[in-house]
Structures are given as C-alpha cells and as structure tokens.
Design a protein around this motif. Sequence first.
Motif, PDB file in Angstrom:
ATOM      1  N   CYS A 112       0.855  -1.188   0.000  1.00  0.00           N
ATOM      2  CA  CYS A 112       0.000   0.000   0.000  1.00  0.00           C
ATOM      3  C   CYS A 112       0.889   1.236   0.000  1.00  0.00           C
ATOM      4  N   LEU A 113       0.673   2.130  -0.939  1.00  0.00           N
ATOM      5  CA  LEU A 113       1.341   3.419  -0.924  1.00  0.00           C
ATOM      6  C   LEU A 113       0.451   4.410  -0.184  1.00  0.00           C
ATOM      7  N   THR A 114       1.026   5.098   0.796  1.00  0.00           N
ATOM      8  CA  THR A 114       0.272   6.055   1.600  1.00  0.00           C
ATOM      9  C   THR A 114       0.835   7.446   1.374  1.00  0.00           C
ATOM     10  N   THR A 115      -0.006   8.452   1.559  1.00  0.00           N
ATOM     11  CA  THR A 115       0.418   9.816   1.268  1.00  0.00           C
ATOM     12  C   THR A 115      -0.443  10.820   2.003  1.00  0.00           C
ATOM     13  N   GLY A 116       0.078  12.015   2.165  1.00  0.00           N
ATOM     14  CA  GLY A 116      -0.707  13.131   2.677  1.00  0.00           C
ATOM     15  C   GLY A 116      -1.371  13.922   1.565  1.00  0.00           C
ATOM     16  N   PHE A 117      -1.134  13.517   0.308  1.00  0.00           N
ATOM     17  CA  PHE A 117      -1.725  14.198  -0.831  1.00  0.00           C
ATOM     18  C   PHE A 117      -3.216  13.874  -0.960  1.00  0.00           C
ATOM     19  N   ALA A 118      -3.921  14.762  -1.640  1.00  0.00           N
ATOM     20  CA  ALA A 118      -5.299  14.485  -2.021  1.00  0.00           C
ATOM     21  C   ALA A 118      -5.324  13.345  -3.037  1.00  0.00           C
ATOM     22  N   PRO A 119      -6.441  12.633  -3.151  1.00  0.00           N
ATOM     23  CA  PRO A 119      -6.511  11.531  -4.117  1.00  0.00           C
ATOM     24  C   PRO A 119      -6.156  11.932  -5.544  1.00  0.00           C
ATOM     25  N   SER A 120      -6.554  13.137  -5.962  1.00  0.00           N
ATOM     26  CA  SER A 120      -6.246  13.548  -7.341  1.00  0.00           C
ATOM     27  C   SER A 120      -4.746  13.654  -7.556  1.00  0.00           C
ATOM     28  N   GLU A 134       1.326  -1.880 -10.119  1.00  0.00           N
ATOM     29  CA  GLU A 134       2.491  -2.378  -9.382  1.00  0.00           C
ATOM     30  C   GLU A 134       2.237  -2.458  -7.877  1.00  0.00           C
ATOM     31  N   ILE A 135       1.048  -2.026  -7.445  1.00  0.00           N
ATOM     32  CA  ILE A 135       0.714  -1.995  -6.022  1.00  0.00           C
ATOM     33  C   ILE A 135      -0.657  -2.624  -5.811  1.00  0.00           C
ATOM     34  N   ASP A 136      -0.965  -2.884  -4.555  1.00  0.00           N
ATOM     35  CA  ASP A 136      -2.283  -3.427  -4.214  1.00  0.00           C
ATOM     36  C   ASP A 136      -3.278  -2.344  -3.828  1.00  0.00           C
ATOM     37  N   LEU A 137      -2.769  -1.206  -3.350  1.00  0.00           N
ATOM     38  CA  LEU A 137      -3.655  -0.174  -2.807  1.00  0.00           C
ATOM     39  C   LEU A 137      -2.872   1.122  -2.664  1.00  0.00           C
ATOM     40  N   ALA A 138      -3.580   2.245  -2.785  1.00  0.00           N
ATOM     41  CA  ALA A 138      -3.009   3.551  -2.457  1.00  0.00           C
ATOM     42  C   ALA A 138      -4.055   4.323  -1.664  1.00  0.00           C
ATOM     43  N   LEU A 139      -3.619   4.959  -0.592  1.00  0.00           N
ATOM     44  CA  LEU A 139      -4.563   5.640   0.298  1.00  0.00           C
ATOM     45  C   LEU A 139      -4.117   7.068   0.605  1.00  0.00           C
ATOM     46  N   SER A 140      -5.100   7.958   0.642  1.00  0.00           N
ATOM     47  CA  SER A 140      -4.932   9.335   1.103  1.00  0.00           C
ATOM     48  C   SER A 140      -5.733   9.514   2.387  1.00  0.00           C
ATOM     49  N   PRO A 141      -5.431  10.553   3.164  1.00  0.00           N
ATOM     50  CA  PRO A 141      -6.160  10.735   4.434  1.00  0.00           C
ATOM     51  C   PRO A 141      -7.677  10.748   4.289  1.00  0.00           C
ATOM     52  N   VAL A 142      -8.189  11.360   3.232  1.00  0.00           N
ATOM     53  CA  VAL A 142      -9.644  11.445   3.069  1.00  0.00           C
ATOM     54  C   VAL A 142     -10.287  10.069   2.929  1.00  0.00           C
ATOM     55  N   ASP A 143      -9.497   9.084   2.526  1.00  0.00           N
ATOM     56  CA  ASP A 143     -10.028   7.723   2.358  1.00  0.00           C
ATOM     57  C   ASP A 143     -10.281   7.013   3.680  1.00  0.00           C
ATOM     58  N   VAL A 144      -9.609   7.462   4.739  1.00  0.00           N
ATOM     59  CA  VAL A 144      -9.626   6.689   5.989  1.00  0.00           C
ATOM     60  C   VAL A 144     -10.034   7.483   7.218  1.00  0.00           C
ATOM     61  N   GLY A 145     -10.131   8.784   7.096  1.00  0.00           N
ATOM     62  CA  GLY A 145     -10.541   9.593   8.249  1.00  0.00           C
ATOM     63  C   GLY A 145      -9.528  10.631   8.632  1.00  0.00           C
ATOM     64  N   ARG A 146      -8.378  10.179   9.132  1.00  0.00           N
ATOM     65  CA  ARG A 146      -7.333  11.108   9.569  1.00  0.00           C
ATOM     66  C   ARG A 146      -6.027  10.788   8.850  1.00  0.00           C
ATOM     67  N   GLY A 147      -5.242  11.852   8.669  1.00  0.00           N
ATOM     68  CA  GLY A 147      -3.907  11.655   8.122  1.00  0.00           C
ATOM     69  C   GLY A 147      -2.903  11.395   9.223  1.00  0.00           C
TER      70      GLY A 147
END
Length: 225
Positions: A112-120, A134-147
């Motif tokens: 999973c690639l994680t970031t503080g960036f917006a999804p766009s 090349e990855i299984d998942l990528a997540l931004s804070p808005v996807d999960v609640g808190r950064g």
Amino acid sequence: MIGSYALACLDMAGTTVRDDGAVDAAFTSALAAVGVTPGSRFYEEAEVVVHQTMGWSKADVFARLFEPDEARDATAAFAAAYEAIVAAGDVNEIPGALQVLRQLRAAGVKVCLTTGFAPSTRDALLQGLGWATEIDLALSPVDVGRGRPAPDLILGAMARLGVDDPLAVAVVGDTVSDLQAGNAAGAGMVVGVLSGAHDAATLGAAAPTAVIADVTGLIILLGQA
C-alpha cells in the motif's frame, strides 16, 4: 512472505517518489494563492509549520495555518501546482523503488502506498509513474478519516487488504509523522529512510525500528527480522 510480513505501507514523496523540491514548490504556490509571498513574516512562519508537519494531510497543514476558506483555497492550489509538476514529467521514482515494490509482491507481501496528498494528486503520481498495476492499494487521508501522525492510513490498509495482525506490517517513510503513524498502529517494523524530508537524528527521535539510506534497503531488512 519476507519474514513474517504480510503488508508493507510505504510513503510516496521522499520515500518511493523523488521529490526534488516539488513539495516545497507546490507549497509556495499554495501560499501565494492566498496572498502569502516569500519574504513576508507570515511566509517564514508558515515555512516552519510546513516543515514541522511534513507527511501530514495537506488539508490539515493549511487548516493549521489559515481560516477555513483560505485553507480550502490553499489546499486546492497545492494540488493544482503539484499535479502540474507531475504532468510536466518532473517527478520520478526513488532509484530502485519500483524493483522493491515488485520484490515485495513477488514474495507475497501486499503493498500500500500512503500519502498526505489528495486523491487527485496521488492518482496523478501513480499514472505518471505507471505504478497503478504495481501496487495493491493507495490511500490518502480522506479515504480513511485522519492523516498522519494518526494510524488511520495503516489501519485502513490492513482492513482493505485483509491483514489482521499489525506485527505483520512494515511501515516505511521519510518523515517523523510517518514513523509516528507506524508506531501508533503497532506495526511490527517502522523504518525511516534518508531520501526525503528528515535527517537521521530527527527520524531517530521518533523511535523507528531502523533508519536506512533509502527504500532499496528494505528487502534485506525485512529478511533479517
């Protein structure tokens, strides 16, 4: 799997993606969009906050600096500026990062690639690098609640990818907030890399399992655990 690890949560800019000043340039554009220009006293104060909060959700950073309307405008301006840099082809992988992603997945470790960036912004990076497959998942804070430094990105990755035991998770990042999030999630390994925002002393103060030069050292590290 490599050792006992089932999931690797890796930060993007500064960890798997070369920054080369792109984040700083986008912050400058964002501040200018709300009338804060280099040389002003508030600009200098904002720079301090920006560097202290590296790895945070960009929306959270601007919310700390501005009233809601200005924070929203600055967040949008940051995304637009960074995405323009990506579109110009000026963002590249940390050398060897793609090979690490492939090695992890070949060994049965989900990525999973994680970031503080917006999804766009995140998705523009993935498209520009050709990493979507090349990855299984990528997540931004808005996807999960808190950064970050909250553990939500890591816990969200675990939930989505079916990993129940945090000790089977490795977290890798170039900022203190990356490491704080990993520790807050109870991750089995929390690794700092020196390819991005923070130096060894700064990362070391956040109680990592290890600090390595860059992400290419991760595979050996996991195998030794």
